[in-house]
Design an enzyme around this catalytic site. Structure first.
Site, PDB file in Angstrom:
ATOM      1  N   ASN A   1      52.996  40.567  38.621  1.00 38.05           N
ATOM      2  CA  ASN A   1      54.410  40.222  38.556  1.00 38.05           C
ATOM      3  C   ASN A   1      55.019  40.932  37.344  1.00 38.05           C
ATOM      4  O   ASN A   1      54.318  41.268  36.402  1.00 38.05           O
ATOM      5  CB  ASN A   1      54.587  38.715  38.359  1.00 38.05           C
ATOM      6  CG  ASN A   1      54.490  37.951  39.649  1.00 38.05           C
ATOM      7  OD1 ASN A   1      53.750  38.333  40.539  1.00 38.05           O
ATOM      8  ND2 ASN A   1      55.219  36.872  39.729  1.00 38.05           N
TER       9      ASN A   1
HETATM   10 CA    CA Z   1      55.299  32.794  42.589  1.00 35.51          CA
END
Ligand code: CA
Ligand code: CTP
Length: 220
Positions: free
Chosen positions: A34
């Site tokens: 991420n």
């Molecule tokens: Ca997530």
């Protein structure tokens, strides 16, 4: 018996914080992750220590120095992060700021994958454990469990749903419609059982300070 001095209201408390991304290997040179700088979580850790807490900071791969007075445990993957969180218990408060990768590759390759004349590999993904949800359900659950949620669109509704689904006491809902990711400022709503506290747009350091003060008020 010692009372906390006024300027160190978190004296005697253990605060467990996760921050940064996780990296999920595809092969020795590639990963899924991420987007997260770790700045918000590190700022919270720094303020918690400044206000007198013992702080354990479980950090994914980030390019940040450790705030003064903070014990930092570096991890790479979501599963390592979950184990480090468990190992750090008991804690009075948990603040799960990490942007955990939702999926990992089922079987990461031991050797570097080579390109094959335009034939692309298919990655078989599997879901990572939810560190926040499992901590909320743990026998040794901290008394105050706080999650973060980066959302766009129906920010408050999504965050209220997440609070219930994950068993958290609070969700700090981060409106990422603008350029918050990797940026210096944050626009947040604190979602509790009692309702919603909406804060004005603030620098991340100020969000961290206010949140830690809010935590200290809650523990009184
Ligand atoms: Ca997530
Ligand atoms: N979180 C976690 N473990 C995971 C995923 C998320 O502990 N595997 C925590 C994050 O640290 C954060 C909160 O859960 O405090 C919300 O993360 P978010 O990614 O918004 O939640 P998800 O349930 O993964 O939902 P979404 O599908 O919106 O990504």
């Amino acid at each position: 018996f010692e009372t906390a001095p006024a300027h160190r209201p978190l004296y005697g408390k253990h605060i467990l914080i996760t921050a940064g991304p996780t990296h999920e290997p595809i092969d020795p040179v590639r990963y899924i992750a991420n987007r997260s700088s770790g700045r918000q979580g590190f700022a919270i850790a720094g303020w918690a220590a400044a206000l007198g807490a013992r702080v354990t900071l479980v950090a994914g791969p980030v390019a940040l120095s450790t705030p003064t007075g903070v014990e930092r445990i570096d991890v790479e993957t979501a599963r390592e992060m979950q184990q480090a969180v468990r190992d750090a218990l008991p804690a009075d408060v948990a603040v799960m700021v990490a942007a955990v990768a939702d999926w990992r590759v089922d079987h990461a390759a031991d050797s570097k994958m080579k390109k094959q004349n335009g034939q692309v590999p298919a990655l078989q993904l599997t879901e990572n454990p939810d560190i926040l949800a499992s901590l909320s359900a743990d026998d040794r659950r901290p008394g105050l469990v706080i999650g973060f949620a980066a959302e766009t669109d129906n920010v408050i509704a999504y965050a209220q749903d997440k609070r219930k689904r994950k068993g958290a006491d609070w969700i700090v809902a981060n409106d990422v419609s603008g350029d918050v990711m990797g940026g210096a400022r944050n626009s947040v709503h604190i979602i509790t059982a009692g309702g919603v506290e909406s804060w004005e747009d603030l620098p991340k350091g100020e969000v961290a300070k206010r949140l830690v003060e809010r935590i200290a008020d809650e523990l009184v």
